[in-house]
Design a protein around this motif. Structure first.
Motif: not given
Lengths: 695, 297
Positions: A547-551
């Motif tokens: 759920g956190d692909p972009w940091d």
């Protein structure tokens, strides 16, 4: 004209009302184009109906989507609606560009009246049925997640707003098949739209479609504002909210105060048209200037309703893809608030040319320029956010960068138009058209596309294809410049807007370039659809379940993708701005909660879709003078509302055990995933876990 | 290595800047001003553009620099992920726009008053014109000469022209870009426009407010002629045998596109006021009489 029983049953519908019949009787290019558009609507509807029936998905759609009160699903439906309407309005735009490029000293491809319909539907759709649903959909999806809420404050009202907007959109589509739309532009200025000059169904279609949408939007404004005031997670002070929530708050306040003047304006115009009132007629004391004031009292805040959500998106995107805190957070909040307040003080600049005295024009001119100050501050703040950061040129970031450059150019022409003596020579020309497209395409559409690319992995659990995203970006940006920069020149050359034909040969080269730009924009839109298709096909390798692909930094990234219905297994306690980023730094981002509780969520409701259907039916009856239908639908609307007030069993409980099971399954996915560095975020290695986050 | 842009780039840049200006040179543009009002508007355009550069150029220069310098791949650059505020920059970020807008505000206030379309222009022997917006044509009445024209506005060079506007139909807007403008014409109301031509010529005039299927054909020629020629033209037109009587006006005010300009002699006094008053005093008129009925009474 129709008489007797026929009129009683079908009002003023007759055979010639149908685009197909008109094309059959006189198969000119103009009418064939109209019939082709109608065929697209009809065949599209039949195809959708057939596919859903064949796949036996009606029950699924009804139970899981149409009657759902989940803010995330409502948000997605809003954006889907927006995509359909965007497609139609872009095609209309290309037709208009072709018309003007062809109709130099000769008849074009459509007749002048048809051209009038095209610019009226293009504008009305882009504002009310593309832009508004897109931004409302995005806020709907993202804002409750960002403030740590389980849903909006009034989930049922949310569904009603959606379906009222859908009802209005259905009316817009119906006007392609039955009858003709208004030729009075998206602003519908009387006395042109009065009975004396336009007695057909066109202006009535416009009035009721816009009325349905404006009512829905006002309710949305109330809903969002109350959600932000009352539903924030513990510790989520206003000044800890992500900037997107701040812009959502300002937009909601604008909606609450700006939509009613529009509803009043269209209602008074309807009274003029239906009951022979004289609010805006030429004679018997009517005054069209009152309409202009009411309309722009809505219309100018509307501009900021459209632009502020995109400002919020850019703030999130630029900060995330610069791996850095947002520069000047407080400054940006104050600038947003200043814009929201000032937006109510400038409406008169839409009619500097109506003959007010110089003091009034100068006052509103200066007020307009003043808005340039907070807007300029925002642009500088975004650049300073990138300064000393590590900028990654992903698709949302590319759109944000294109926005900054393009928007600044639009701002320049805006300041020029704010100077009344300059406005006198370029008002109502293509210079004005170029200006507001130059504000709204980067200031709204690029922002919405950036937001769509940014949050799509959150909503569906997989990333969108990067390559097709870049192709879309290239087409949208080059298309924009080619389509609209020539219009500035044409406007300065004295060419008015809304011209169905041109008699100045020197305009031709510029019109040709603009037409090419129009096609590129269409290609950009097609590329977006291809991107969606390709991404769905390859969703396995692009999946980011953690759920956190972009940091990224705010709360919504700290839960599964797609999120569970109740959003948070445990409502977090907020201690800082960018809470998820802080948690990642402390290594607590994926800690399981001490205990799980039962969660109460709203049950599905049929009220929204029923009110949408009844609202559209009532409006259709009013447009065509089918009085029994209008009356029956009106009664149905209130019947549904009253019946709903007796329903007591409106909540369902999700047991703690189920919440725990789902949450632990996700936590095991987190544990199994490998944290990746930013260089790999657009590769299949990205499972939605940032490097070092789960330490 | 040669400094500067490659030749192709330079000629492209030149084209991008020069093409719009040369385009405006061959079109009815306020950049080709033929009167004092449009000339001031043109100058104002450049003044405002220059002032805006103070705000815009930092963005156009700063943004590419920041993007290049702080790109992900450049590990030499300073990376300070928690730096998010500086008072010095704050002053700059708010200060520059405030100062520029303050200067622009002063420019705006003075020019809006100086170029107020209602303000009479200096000069002797002003010509009065009364413009009536019809679908899809303009009627120009010369009340002092008792003549009228359709779709041709003849004015003397060097003398101020005062135009009163009203509409006998929907709202319209009159603009002659090379002389100045524009102002709306609305039924039951009188708006005003003051213009002047500095040099003889034929200037394009138009309606800019959409009013139906003939809209794009609603334009007119503005003929600026020497003062003596104007007086001669007016006298000659007054001799003509085409009076603007009741039936003629009724026909004229129907929806139509006029192929060639028309001139009328013997225009009754007070016609403009009667057209305007038709919508102002309901008790004087039946609700929906054909347009222009009363104008002839």
């Amino acid at each position: 004209m129709v008489h007797g029983a026929w009129f009683w049953l079908l009002g003023r519908i007759d055979l010639d009302s149908f685009a197909f019949v008109r094309a059959w009787r006189e198969p000119s290019l103009d009418r064939l184009i109209a019939a082709g558009a109608a065929a697209m609507v009809v065949l599209g509807a039949i195809a959708a109906f057939a596919i859903i029936t064949r796949m036996r998905k009606w029950r699924y759609l009804w139970e899981n989507w149409f009657t759902s009160l989940d803010h995330k699903k409502i948000g997605i439906l809003y954006i889907a609606l927006s995509g359909v309407m965007l497609t139609r309005a872009v095609i209309e735009a290309v037709l208009m560009r072709m018309q003007q490029a062809v109709a130099v000293n000769q008849p074009g491809i459509v007749k002048p009246e048809h051209f009038g319909e095209l610019f009226s539907t293009h504008g009305s759709i882009m504002i009310f049925f593309m832009a508004m649903p897109f931004l409302i959909g995005l806020i709907n999806y993202v804002m409750p997640l960002q403030i740590g809420a389980r849903d909006v404050a009034f989930p049922l009202l949310n569904s009603v707003s959606l379906w009222m907007t859908v009802g209005g959109a259905v009316l817009m589509m119906a006007s392609l098949v039955i009858g003709k739309f208004s030729t009075g532009g998206w602003s519908g200025y009387p006395p042109y739209t009065e009975m004396a000059f336009n007695s057909g169904v066109g202006p009535d279609y416009w009035i009721w479609a816009v009325t349905l949408s404006s009512l829905g939007t006002m309710m949305t404004g109330i809903n969002f504002a109350v959600t932000i005031y009352k539903s924030r997670a513990p510790g989520m002070h206003l000044f800890r909210m992500p900037l997107f929530c701040w812009t959502s708050l300002c937009v909601s306040i604008l909606m609450i105060f700006a939509m009613p003047p529009l509803t009043v304006a269209t209602a008074l115009l309807a009274l003029d048209r239906y009951l022979d009132f004289h609010f805006f007629t030429n004679d018997l004391g009517g005054n069209m200037m009152n309409y202009a004031n009411l309309f722009w009292l809505f219309g100018h805040p509307e501009v900021y309703i459209l632009i502020l959500p995109a400002f919020g998106v850019y703030s999130e995107v630029i900060s995330t893809f610069s791996s850095k805190r947002l520069y000047g957070y407080r400054s940006l909040v104050y600038a947003t608030m200043a814009i929201a307040v000032l937006s109510f003080t400038v409406w008169l600049h839409h009619f500097f040319t109506m003959g007010q005295n110089a003091d009034i024009n100068a006052f509103f001119g200066v007020a307009t320029m003043t808005i340039g100050i907070p807007t300029g501050v925002k642009v500088y703040d975004w650049i300073l956010t990138m300064y000393r950061g590590r900028v990654r040129f992903t698709v949302p970031m590319l759109f944000s960068i294109a926005f900054i450059v393009t928007f600044v150019i639009g701002g320049m022409s805006g300041i020029m138009l704010a100077v009344p003596p300059l406005d006198y020579v370029v008002h109502n020309t293509l210079f004005l058209v170029a200006h507001f497209h130059n504000m709204l395409i980067p200031g709204l559409l690029y922002g919405m596309i950036a937001g769509y690319q940014f949050w799509f992995p959150k909503a569906f659990g997989f990333r969108l294809d990067e390559r097709w995203g870049r192709i879309a970006f290239g087409c949208w940006v080059s298309g924009f410049y080619l389509a609209f920069m020539p219009l500035y020149v044409l406007g300065a050359m004295g060419m008015p807007r809304r011209m169905a034909g041109v008699f100045q040969s020197e305009y031709l080269p510029w019109l040709l370039v603009a037409a090419v730009g129009g096609f590129l924009v269409l290609a950009g839109l097609v590329a977006l659809f291809v991107q969606l298709w390709v991404s769905i096909r390859r969703r396995e390798e692009a999946s980011v379940p953690v759920g956190d692909p972009w940091d990224a930094r705010s709360l919504e990234w700290g839960i599964a993708a797609p999120p569970p219905e109740y959003n948070f297994a445990h409502i977090p306690d907020i201690e800082t701005r960018d809470p998820f980023y802080a948690a990642k730094e402390h290594g607590t981002a994926y800690d399981p909660p001490r205990h799980y509780d039962d969660i109460e969520m709203p049950k599905n409701s049929k009220v929204g879709p029923l009110l949408g259907i009844a609202g559209a039916a009532c409006a259709f009856g009013l447009v065509w003078y089918i009085w029994w239908l209008a009356a029956a639908a009106f009664v149905a609307i209130w019947g549904v509302v009253i019946a709903r007030s007796f329903v007591r069993d409106i909540y369902k409980t999700i047991p703690a055990a189920e919440v725990a099971r789902e949450h632990q399954r996700w936590l095991s996915q987190v544990a199994a995933a490998r944290g990746i560095p930013r260089e790999l975020e657009t590769t299949p290695a990205n499972q939605g876990l940032a490097e070092g986050a789960a330490a | 290595m040669r400094a500067g842009l490659p030749a192709g780039c330079r000629s492209l840049l030149l084209l991008l800047l020069a093409a719009p200006l040369s385009a405006c040179a061959h079109s009815p543009s306020f950049f080709q001003a033929a009167g004092p009002v449009a000339a001031e508007q043109r100058d104002l355009f450049w003044i405002v553009t220059a002032l805006l550069m103070l705000v815009v150029l930092p963005v156009f220069i700063g943004l590419p620099y920041v993007l290049w310098r702080f790109r992900q791949g450049n590990r030499q650059s300073d990376y300070r992920p928690t730096w998010d505020f500086s008072w010095k920059l704050e002053w700059l970020v708010w200060g520059v726009p405030v100062v520029v807008v303050a200067i622009l505000g002063v420019v705006l206030w003075t020019t809006t008053h100086r170029l107020d379309p209602y303000k009479r222009l200096p000069g002797k022997s002003e010509v009065r014109v009364q413009a009536v917006a019809l679908d899809w044509k303009w009627l120009f009445i010369y009340p002092d000469q008792h003549i009228a024209t359709v779709n041709r506005l003849v004015i003397p060079v060097g003398r101020p022209v005062h135009i009163d506007l009203t509409s006998d139909t929907v709202m319209q807007s009159l603009m002659i870009p090379q002389l100045g403008g524009q102002i709306y014409a609305m039924a039951g109301m009188r708006t005003q426009l003051n213009l002047k031509a500095d040099r003889p010529g034929s200037y394009f005039g138009e309606n800019t407010q959409y009013n139906g299927k003939g809209f794009h054909k609603q334009n007119f020629e503005t003929l600026a002629v020497p003062s003596a020629a104007f007086d001669a033209w007016a006298a000659q037109t007054a001799q003509g045998d085409r009076p603007l009587d009741r039936a003629t006006y009724a026909r004229l005010s129907q929806e139509s596109v006029i192929a060639r300009p028309i001139s009328f002699s013997a225009v009754p006094a007070g016609m403009f006021d009667r057209i305007m008053r038709k919508y102002m005093y309901p008790e004087h008129k039946p609700v929906s009489g054909p347009a222009g009925d009363e104008a002839m009474q």
